[in-house]
Design a protein around this motif. Structure first.
Motif, mmCIF file in Angstrom:
data_model
loop_
_atom_site.group_PDB
_atom_site.id
_atom_site.type_symbol
_atom_site.label_atom_id
_atom_site.label_comp_id
_atom_site.label_asym_id
_atom_site.label_seq_id
_atom_site.Cartn_x
_atom_site.Cartn_y
_atom_site.Cartn_z
ATOM 1 N N GLY A 54 79.474 38.936 54.725
ATOM 2 C CA GLY A 54 79.094 40.202 55.341
ATOM 3 C C GLY A 54 79.766 41.423 54.743
ATOM 4 O O GLY A 54 79.821 42.472 55.373
ATOM 5 N N VAL A 55 80.275 41.307 53.519
ATOM 6 C CA VAL A 55 81.029 42.417 52.925
ATOM 7 C C VAL A 55 80.163 43.637 52.615
ATOM 8 O O VAL A 55 80.634 44.766 52.745
ATOM 9 C CB VAL A 55 81.808 41.965 51.664
ATOM 10 N N ILE A 56 78.898 43.426 52.239
ATOM 11 C CA ILE A 56 78.035 44.557 51.913
ATOM 12 C C ILE A 56 77.838 45.398 53.187
ATOM 13 O O ILE A 56 77.380 44.914 54.203
ATOM 14 C CB ILE A 56 76.669 44.104 51.367
ATOM 15 N N GLY A 57 78.224 46.652 53.118
ATOM 16 C CA GLY A 57 78.123 47.562 54.254
ATOM 17 C C GLY A 57 79.405 47.678 55.072
ATOM 18 O O GLY A 57 79.512 48.538 55.932
ATOM 19 N N ARG A 58 80.380 46.820 54.790
ATOM 20 C CA ARG A 58 81.642 46.844 55.544
ATOM 21 C C ARG A 58 82.536 47.971 55.033
ATOM 22 O O ARG A 58 82.595 48.245 53.843
ATOM 23 C CB ARG A 58 82.364 45.506 55.370
ATOM 24 N N THR A 59 83.259 48.594 55.944
ATOM 25 C CA THR A 59 84.255 49.589 55.564
ATOM 26 C C THR A 59 85.449 48.855 54.955
ATOM 27 O O THR A 59 85.880 47.819 55.465
ATOM 28 C CB THR A 59 84.706 50.394 56.800
ATOM 29 N N GLU A 74 93.876 52.668 53.916
ATOM 30 C CA GLU A 74 93.649 54.102 53.675
ATOM 31 C C GLU A 74 92.330 54.340 52.946
ATOM 32 O O GLU A 74 91.649 55.333 53.202
ATOM 33 C CB GLU A 74 94.819 54.713 52.900
ATOM 34 N N ALA A 75 91.960 53.437 52.033
ATOM 35 C CA ALA A 75 90.676 53.559 51.333
ATOM 36 C C ALA A 75 89.535 53.525 52.341
ATOM 37 O O ALA A 75 88.588 54.319 52.255
ATOM 38 C CB ALA A 75 90.528 52.448 50.298
ATOM 39 N N GLY A 76 89.629 52.613 53.298
ATOM 40 C CA GLY A 76 88.606 52.541 54.344
ATOM 41 C C GLY A 76 88.583 53.792 55.199
ATOM 42 O O GLY A 76 87.516 54.320 55.510
ATOM 43 N N LYS A 81 83.003 52.375 51.764
ATOM 44 C CA LYS A 81 82.238 51.245 52.297
ATOM 45 C C LYS A 81 81.774 50.431 51.106
ATOM 46 O O LYS A 81 81.468 50.971 50.050
ATOM 47 C CB LYS A 81 81.026 51.729 53.094
ATOM 48 N N TRP A 82 81.736 49.124 51.300
ATOM 49 C CA TRP A 82 81.352 48.236 50.205
ATOM 50 C C TRP A 82 79.837 48.178 50.072
ATOM 51 O O TRP A 82 79.158 47.484 50.806
ATOM 52 C CB TRP A 82 81.947 46.843 50.411
ATOM 53 N N ASP A 83 79.330 48.942 49.110
ATOM 54 C CA ASP A 83 77.931 48.874 48.724
ATOM 55 C C ASP A 83 77.909 48.521 47.242
ATOM 56 O O ASP A 83 78.967 48.264 46.649
ATOM 57 C CB ASP A 83 77.201 50.192 49.024
ATOM 58 N N GLU A 84 76.750 48.488 46.643
ATOM 59 C CA GLU A 84 76.678 48.070 45.237
ATOM 60 C C GLU A 84 77.513 48.961 44.318
ATOM 61 O O GLU A 84 78.214 48.467 43.442
ATOM 62 C CB GLU A 84 75.227 48.026 44.759
ATOM 63 N N ALA A 85 77.452 50.255 44.527
ATOM 64 C CA ALA A 85 78.178 51.176 43.646
ATOM 65 C C ALA A 85 79.689 51.012 43.774
ATOM 66 O O ALA A 85 80.395 50.941 42.764
ATOM 67 C CB ALA A 85 77.775 52.614 43.949
#
Length: 126
Positions: A54-59, A74-76, A81-85
């Motif tokens: 479930g990582v895609i879309g996760r903060t 801090e990055a979150g 958010k974990w998207d393709e880019a």
């Protein structure tokens, strides 16, 4: 002459219409073997690293039950958010994107490998 011009126009349109790499989840599963020492994608279970189920879309820095570095938290908080880019950038050089991350992996240098790993992860992020 016209057929050559048509070919050039169609080739350019195809190139610009698909800026991302073609993705192959089966090839990504093979590349993911490098990640399996620390991560699981097909189950929601933390190991040395957080679950990637479930990582895609996760903060970034928010998977329950995992103790993240302050840098990843801090990055979150900064909006990552974990998207393709963002995954593409992170997987290329994790320490450059999130300075202070606990992730020791140096990154994947092959863009096609990164695209394939992302395709593999997408299967478990629906």
């Amino acid at each position: 002459m016209r057929s050559t011009a048509l070919f050039i126009v169609l080739s350019a349109a195809t190139f610009f219409a698909s800026p991302t790499q073609a993705q192959d989840a089966a090839a990504g599963e093979k590349v993911f073997t490098k990640c399996k020492v620390c991560h699981i994608a097909d189950q929601d279970q933390n190991k040395v690293g957080p679950s990637l189920h479930g990582v895609i879309g996760r903060t970034a820095g928010t998977h329950p039950g995992f103790t993240y570095s302050t840098a990843m938290i801090e990055a979150g908080k900064s909006g990552i958010k974990w998207d393709e880019a963002t995954l593409t950038k992170y997987l290329h050089d994790p320490k450059a994107m999130v300075k202070g991350t606990k992730m020791a992996f140096p990154g994947l240098k092959n863009d096609q490998d990164i695209a394939n790993v992302i395709a593999y992860l997408k299967q478990f992020s629906k």
